[in-house]
Design a protein around this motif. Structure first.
Motif, PDB file in Angstrom:
ATOM      1  N   GLY A  23      69.646  51.973  56.501  1.00  0.00           N
ATOM      2  CA  GLY A  23      69.349  52.209  55.095  1.00  0.00           C
ATOM      3  C   GLY A  23      68.153  51.426  54.586  1.00  0.00           C
ATOM      4  O   GLY A  23      68.092  51.092  53.404  1.00  0.00           O
ATOM      5  N   LEU A  24      67.193  51.141  55.457  1.00  0.00           N
ATOM      6  CA  LEU A  24      66.043  50.343  55.069  1.00  0.00           C
ATOM      7  C   LEU A  24      64.837  51.226  54.747  1.00  0.00           C
ATOM      8  O   LEU A  24      64.629  52.255  55.377  1.00  0.00           O
ATOM      9  N   SER A  25      64.050  50.790  53.779  1.00  0.00           N
ATOM     10  CA  SER A  25      62.768  51.437  53.519  1.00  0.00           C
ATOM     11  C   SER A  25      61.783  50.982  54.592  1.00  0.00           C
ATOM     12  O   SER A  25      62.070  50.055  55.368  1.00  0.00           O
ATOM     13  N   ASN A  26      60.624  51.602  54.623  1.00  0.00           N
ATOM     14  CA  ASN A  26      59.604  51.169  55.585  1.00  0.00           C
ATOM     15  C   ASN A  26      59.223  49.708  55.353  1.00  0.00           C
ATOM     16  O   ASN A  26      59.075  48.943  56.304  1.00  0.00           O
ATOM     17  N   ASP A  27      59.044  49.328  54.083  1.00  0.00           N
ATOM     18  CA  ASP A  27      58.695  47.943  53.774  1.00  0.00           C
ATOM     19  C   ASP A  27      59.809  46.977  54.199  1.00  0.00           C
ATOM     20  O   ASP A  27      59.542  45.903  54.731  1.00  0.00           O
ATOM     21  N   ARG A  62      60.096  36.782  51.630  1.00  0.00           N
ATOM     22  CA  ARG A  62      59.344  38.045  51.696  1.00  0.00           C
ATOM     23  C   ARG A  62      59.835  39.047  50.654  1.00  0.00           C
ATOM     24  O   ARG A  62      59.037  39.769  50.062  1.00  0.00           O
ATOM     25  N   CYS A  63      61.137  39.100  50.428  1.00  0.00           N
ATOM     26  CA  CYS A  63      61.667  40.026  49.417  1.00  0.00           C
ATOM     27  C   CYS A  63      61.186  39.616  48.024  1.00  0.00           C
ATOM     28  O   CYS A  63      60.843  40.474  47.212  1.00  0.00           O
ATOM     29  N   ALA A  64      61.152  38.323  47.761  1.00  0.00           N
ATOM     30  CA  ALA A  64      60.655  37.851  46.465  1.00  0.00           C
ATOM     31  C   ALA A  64      59.182  38.204  46.303  1.00  0.00           C
ATOM     32  O   ALA A  64      58.754  38.649  45.229  1.00  0.00           O
TER      33      ALA A  64
END
Length: 80
Positions: A23-27, A62-64
């Motif tokens: 369920g992950l996006s490319n980013d 990285r998410c931040a």
């Protein structure tokens, strides 16, 4: 992403799922792959426990920086 990166590092049954199944996006998948690489490098020098801790910090940072990296993938399709 931290969960999946740690699963991959640990080599669990679920680690073999692809990015869509997770369920992950490319980013998000790019962050996942970078986190796994960083975790593996840390594991070689400091052990598995430190590698798992590093993954949590790495993914959080990285998410931040990317505001959650939740933009949809170009392959994403709404459920039917």
């Amino acid at each position: 992403m931290s969960y999946w990166a740690k699963e991959t590092l640990l080599g669990t049954t679920w680690s073999g799922l692809d990015w869509e199944q997770k369920g992950l996006s490319n980013d998000q998948y790019a962050i996942h792959e970078d986190a796994v690489a960083a975790g593996r490098a840390e594991e070689r020098t400091a052990g598995q426990e430190k590698a798992l801790e590093l993954i949590d910090r790495f993914v959080a940072q990285r998410c931040a920086e990317q505001d959650g990296a939740t933009r949809s993938s170009e392959n994403w399709r709404p459920p039917v």
